[in-house]
Write a protein that holds these residues in place. Structure first.
Motif, PDB file in Angstrom:
ATOM      1  N   LEU A 111       0.879  -1.177   0.000  1.00 12.26           N
ATOM      2  CA  LEU A 111       0.000   0.000   0.000  1.00 12.26           C
ATOM      3  C   LEU A 111       0.912   1.222   0.000  1.00 12.26           C
ATOM      4  N   GLU A 115      -2.040   5.641   2.049  1.00 11.08           N
ATOM      5  CA  GLU A 115      -2.955   4.571   2.477  1.00 11.08           C
ATOM      6  C   GLU A 115      -2.502   3.977   3.799  1.00 11.08           C
ATOM      7  N   ILE A 119      -4.712   4.098   7.289  1.00 13.83           N
ATOM      8  CA  ILE A 119      -5.219   2.741   7.022  1.00 13.83           C
ATOM      9  C   ILE A 119      -6.547   2.439   7.714  1.00 13.83           C
ATOM     10  N   ASP A 120      -6.753   2.929   8.927  1.00 10.03           N
ATOM     11  CA  ASP A 120      -7.995   2.595   9.605  1.00 10.03           C
ATOM     12  C   ASP A 120      -9.030   3.711   9.505  1.00 10.03           C
ATOM     13  N   GLN A 121      -8.738   4.728   8.731  1.00 12.41           N
ATOM     14  CA  GLN A 121      -9.709   5.825   8.581  1.00 12.41           C
ATOM     15  C   GLN A 121      -9.592   6.441   7.182  1.00 12.41           C
ATOM     16  N   LEU A 122      -9.569   5.559   6.191  1.00 12.61           N
ATOM     17  CA  LEU A 122      -9.456   6.027   4.812  1.00 12.61           C
ATOM     18  C   LEU A 122     -10.644   6.909   4.462  1.00 12.61           C
ATOM     19  N   ILE A 128     -18.960   4.482  -0.852  1.00 12.73           N
ATOM     20  CA  ILE A 128     -17.829   3.628  -0.506  1.00 12.73           C
ATOM     21  C   ILE A 128     -16.583   3.975  -1.306  1.00 12.73           C
ATOM     22  N   LEU A 130     -13.272   5.508  -2.351  1.00 12.31           N
ATOM     23  CA  LEU A 130     -12.189   6.157  -1.609  1.00 12.31           C
ATOM     24  C   LEU A 130     -11.860   7.511  -2.212  1.00 12.31           C
ATOM     25  N   HIS A 132      -8.952   9.332  -2.768  1.00 16.71           N
ATOM     26  CA  HIS A 132      -7.484   9.285  -2.789  1.00 16.71           C
ATOM     27  C   HIS A 132      -6.872  10.672  -2.647  1.00 16.71           C
TER      28      HIS A 132
ATOM     29  N   HIS B 184     -10.461   1.191  -5.257  1.00 13.09           N
ATOM     30  CA  HIS B 184     -11.155   2.407  -4.827  1.00 13.09           C
ATOM     31  C   HIS B 184     -12.101   2.219  -3.648  1.00 13.09           C
ATOM     32  N   LYS B 186     -12.408   0.807   0.618  1.00 12.74           N
ATOM     33  CA  LYS B 186     -11.719   0.366   1.821  1.00 12.74           C
ATOM     34  C   LYS B 186     -11.466  -1.120   1.771  1.00 12.74           C
ATOM     35  N   TYR B 190      -7.967  -3.055   2.192  1.00 16.46           N
ATOM     36  CA  TYR B 190      -7.752  -3.975   3.310  1.00 16.46           C
ATOM     37  C   TYR B 190      -7.347  -5.362   2.825  1.00 16.46           C
ATOM     38  N   ILE B 192      -5.273  -5.856   0.404  1.00 15.54           N
ATOM     39  CA  ILE B 192      -3.817  -5.714   0.270  1.00 15.54           C
ATOM     40  C   ILE B 192      -3.170  -5.659   1.652  1.00 15.54           C
ATOM     41  N   SER B 204      -3.031  -1.585  13.657  1.00 16.46           N
ATOM     42  CA  SER B 204      -3.353  -0.236  13.212  1.00 16.46           C
ATOM     43  C   SER B 204      -4.842   0.043  13.327  1.00 16.46           C
ATOM     44  N   VAL B 206      -7.404  -1.968  12.108  1.00 20.61           N
ATOM     45  CA  VAL B 206      -8.257  -2.563  11.087  1.00 20.61           C
ATOM     46  C   VAL B 206      -8.865  -3.846  11.641  1.00 20.61           C
TER      47      VAL B 206
END
Lengths: 527, 320
Positions: A111, A115, A119-122, A128, A130, A132, B184, B186, B190, B192, B204, B206
């Motif tokens: 990643l 990212e 990671i836990d709050q993208l 849904i 993202l 970027h 695109h 979450k 995740y 990956i 982290s 997740v």
């Protein structure tokens, strides 16, 4: 998003202690068979670096995990911003502002930086999908606030260790952490990278973030730390201003005894040459025209920065990696060997830096590990006699004083120092004469270090030869008869024991000083 | 030459080796047989590859999460059977299609539970599920293929304007959707993260257990779509039609450059992997190779190609 308990008790205590962002009061924690923490207290002010110091097994990581909500204490209390934090979980600790940077690599290799940070709050938009763009923009802002430039589109796998660490710090900052726990952050950094990390830490301090800093490097903590708390065997020893204590007194507090005998040098008088490397080069590992010698009855140190090619040289001598050009002459004969198996037969031993993965099979017993390189020798008929295996192993356990209930113990339950002793036993069992130690005391507590050093001296007295790769200059200088310094894949200097000083070695190891001006060029002694 | 031309050239030069292998195969087969470069054969290739592309996309997601799902061939089979049996029971086509797809989600949820919650190894859990599912497909159909003549359902297997197969278009859309989800959402990231560093992702914050479970639900659902499309195209649900498909899907994934560990790779590579397998199979038919030898030759070629691919990726990792 902070959930703060608002009981009457919490209100009253918050008035008393707003000076501290974190207070740990009389915390105890026991695991089956061991009292990991016994009535330990600790506090942290905003904007300070508070070093947590102690040998392995002193209770640092248990305390750290209690603060981060991973363990629940048996007794005592934790106050964050003066308010009791009860029933902490990792999630809750995070919400209360506790960030933790573990020693292990916690980034996702494929990643990108943005990212990884979020990671836990993208961030998302349209349900849904993202966002970027926002992720990268915010990531750049956070990294800039740390004074570091890391390309946010780069994959984590492409970053240097130092850059990865900055990304970890940035990750912690996204949670508005005000308490940051750093577990041996400099363990795998070069000197220059450590400087960068310290700049980042100073930046964090100026933001009022309190940092709990765990490290084994005493001089380094004097540079970056404000206060230090020492733990020993799970007990609180004391808290001091770092400006008011000496390195020696810290060590004394840690181990409860003087340390001046840590490095014990004994002159044996070198014997015949057992190893000669001539013009070794390898494109794959970056070694360039390396020449060194090693004689019986001496310890030769291999100094240099991380990445200068020391480990690569050690592995090349052991035939763990191939080389393109040059000769390796062992006991006067040029070796035609191509595999580690040949090296073992040639009585060469490699004790790798990453002993957990490369030196041992952690899930096997101590006895199995001790015999793992000498099964052919001990059992020439191919049938492994388990009783004999155990009795051979017990012998080495005695010789090396390995702290284990028996040879049947699974190796992973041993401490780092004892694991290293198992690796040494493994090579003694093969009858090796040339011992290559790669960072022999990394992650090992002071007591065990002393034993490892004593053992290296014993090898010397038995007329064997030791080549030691080490990043700890006092260790190199204290133990070695001769010292080679590497830089960018090649030897840049050789020093005798009397000539060597930390300053000389450092200046040779850094590329600031041109090669020729070292005055101790390799060729003088090679003849 | 304009900028666009330069860019096109650059993209072409950066194509992975497997792209050129595909090109070479097309050239070779068209030189051997004059029946190769025809519109009919091109449509054949599309028909043959479409459903495999969908199953491979699902498999790639699983493999990127450092998992494995050997039950996908069986899931595909079951989805077709559920749809066809629902049609025969008088359900309207859309409801039957939905039932087929949901059966895949359900089976994936079971596999995912075994792997993510019960911590079973993906290999064992999904191999066991494969056996169980085939048991049910045989029981539900009494070991016989079930036919359907529902006109609306069979539209999926029809062609637009005599040439363009609807199934191929649907499969292409599903494939692109999987690509978009990987890049695109979450969930995709995740996947990956779990494949690359599960412990790190968990520390982290997740919820790796949930997302790992969801990987198998997702793969089951996508695969079931392929199964329904296949049944509609063949106008029949065969209780063992999916045997061996998981092998093709894994091969195509690895050929496409996805690593079995560390979450390295991409669905887009799997497209080229599927193309290679389909080109080989179709080419053998066209040059009239005796069909008996096809499986052995296919297996050999795929093993060689994967060995090559694995060596290349090892070299790449050594450099990193």
């Amino acid at each position: 998003m902070r959930r703060i308990p608002s009981s009457a008790a919490a209100e009253s205590s918050s008035l008393a202690s707003s000076e501290y962002v974190l207070q740990v009061r009389n915390v105890s924690k026991a695991f089956p068979g061991v009292q990991a923490l016994d009535n330990v207290s600790f506090d942290l002010r905003p904007g300070e670096v508070h070093v947590l110091l102690g040998e392995n097994g002193a209770g640092k990581s248990t305390l750290m995990k209690i603060i981060a909500g991973a363990y629940r204490p048996d007794a005592g209390e934790i106050l964050i911003d003066g308010r009791p934090a009860v029933n902490l979980t990792p999630r809750k600790a995070q919400e209360l502002g506790v960030g933790i940077i573990y020693q292990e690599f916690n980034l996702v290799p494929y990643l990108n930086v943005a990212e990884n940070i979020f990671i836990d709050q993208l961030p998302t938009r349209q349900l849904i999908r993202l966002d970027h763009k926002t992720a990268h923009r915010k990531a750049r802002e956070i990294l800039a606030s740390l004074g570091m430039e890391v390309p946010t589109h780069a994959l984590a796998v492409e970053l240097s260790t130092a850059q990865q660490q900055v990304v970890e710090v940035a990750k912690a900052l996204t949670h508005k952490s005000r308490i940051l726990i750093m577990d041996e952050p400099t363990a795998s950094l070069t000197d220059r990278e450590i400087e960068q990390l310290f700049m980042t830490i100073r930046e964090l301090k100026s933001k009022g973030i309190g940092i709990i800093y765990i490290s084994h490097r005493l001089r380094e903590m004097k540079e970056i730390g404000d206060r230090v708390t020492v733990l020993r065997d799970g007990k609180y020893v004391g808290t001091h201003e770092l400006s008011e204590v000496t390195v020696d007194s810290l060590v004394t507090m840690m181990v409860g005894r003087e340390i001046d005998l840590l490095y014990e040098h004994e002159e044996v008088g070198p014997g015949e040459e057992v190893l000669r490397v001539e013009g070794l080069s390898s494109k794959a590992t970056g070694l360039r025209d390396v020449s060194i010698t090693l004689r019986r009855g001496e310890i030769v140190g291999l100094a240099g920065l991380v990445g200068s090619g020391r480990t690569e040289l050690a592995r090349a001598i052991f035939n763990a990696d191939r080389h393109d050009a040059g000769k390796i002459i062992i006991f006067g004969k040029e070796t035609k060997s191509k595999t580690p198996k040949d090296s073992v037969r040639n009585r060469v031993a490699l004790l790798p830096e990453d002993r957990k993965r490369q030196g041992l099979a952690l899930i096997l017993s101590v006895a199995e590990n001790v015999l793992s390189a000498s099964l052919d020798k001990a059992f020439p008929r191919g049938w492994v006699d388990l009783r004999k295996q155990k009795s051979i192993a017990e012998e080495y356990i005695k010789i090396l004083r390995i702290a284990t209930p028996s040879g049947d113990q699974i190796t992973q339950y041993l401490s780092g120092g004892n694991q290293q002793k198992v690796v040494i036993a493994k090579w003694l069992a093969t009858g090796s004469e040339i011992f290559i130690f790669d960072e022999p005391t990394r992650g090992i507590d002071v007591g065990a270090k002393r034993e490892i050093y004593a053992f290296m001296n014993k090898l010397k007295k038995e007329n064997r030869a030791v080549l030691m790769v080490s990043s700890e200059l006092p260790e190199v200088i204290g133990m070695s008869d001769r010292i080679f310094v590497m830089r960018e894949g090649t030897i840049v200097a050789e020093f005798s024991r009397d000539e060597a000083t930390q300053e000389k070695i450092i200046s040779c190891a850094m590329d600031a000083i041109p090669e020729k001006s070292t005055g101790n060029g390799i060729d003088q002694n090679a003849a | 030459m304009g900028n666009a031309g330069m860019n096109a050239l650059k993209i072409l030069l950066n194509m992975p080796k497997i792209f050129w292998v595909n090109v070479a195969l097309i050239v070779a087969f068209s030189l051997i047989s004059n029946r190769y470069m025809t519109i009919n054969n091109a449509i054949n290739i599309m028909q043959q590859g479409a459903v495999l592309l969908v199953v491979t996309a699902a498999m790639t997601i699983v493999i990127l999460s450092e998992g494995l799902d050997l039950s996908l061939g069986a899931v595909m089979t079951m989805a077709g059977i559920v749809s066809v049996l629902a049609l025969r029971a008088g359900w309207p086509a859309p409801a039957a299609i939905l039932a087929g797809v949901l059966s895949g989600a359900f089976l994936g949820a079971i596999t995912g539970t075994l792997i993510a919650l019960c911590k079973m190894s993906p290999f064992i859990a999904s191999l066991g599920m494969q056996g169980v599912i085939y048991g049910f497909t045989l029981a539900l159909t009494h070991s016989k293929a079930v036919f359907t003549d529902n006109a609306i359902f069979l539209l999926i297997g029809s062609r637009i304007g005599h040439y363009v197969p609807v199934a191929a278009i649907l499969c292409g859309i599903i494939f692109l959707a999987v690509w978009a989800i990987l890049h695109h959402t979450k969930f995709g990231r995740y996947v990956i993260a779990i494949g690359g560093n599960e412990a790190g992702a968990r520390l982290s914050g997740v919820n790796t257990t949930f997302w790992k479970w969801f990987v198998y639900v997702f793969a089951g659902t996508v695969t079931a779509m392929g199964g329904v499309i296949l049944a509609a195209r063949l106008q029949v649900a065969d209780p063992i039609v999916g045997v061996g498909w998981e092998f093709d899907a894994i091969a195509a994934t690895v050929l496409g450059g996805t690593s079995l560990v560390k979450g390295r790779g991409d669905v887009s590579g799997s497209f080229l992997g599927v193309l290679l397998i389909v080109l080989l199979r179709n080419g053998m038919d066209v040059v009239e190779m005796p069909p008996i030898w096809e499986p052995a030759l296919m297996g050999t070629i795929i093993i060689l190609a994967i060995a090559f691919q694995v060596r290349a990726s090892m070299r790449e990792e050594a450099r990193a």
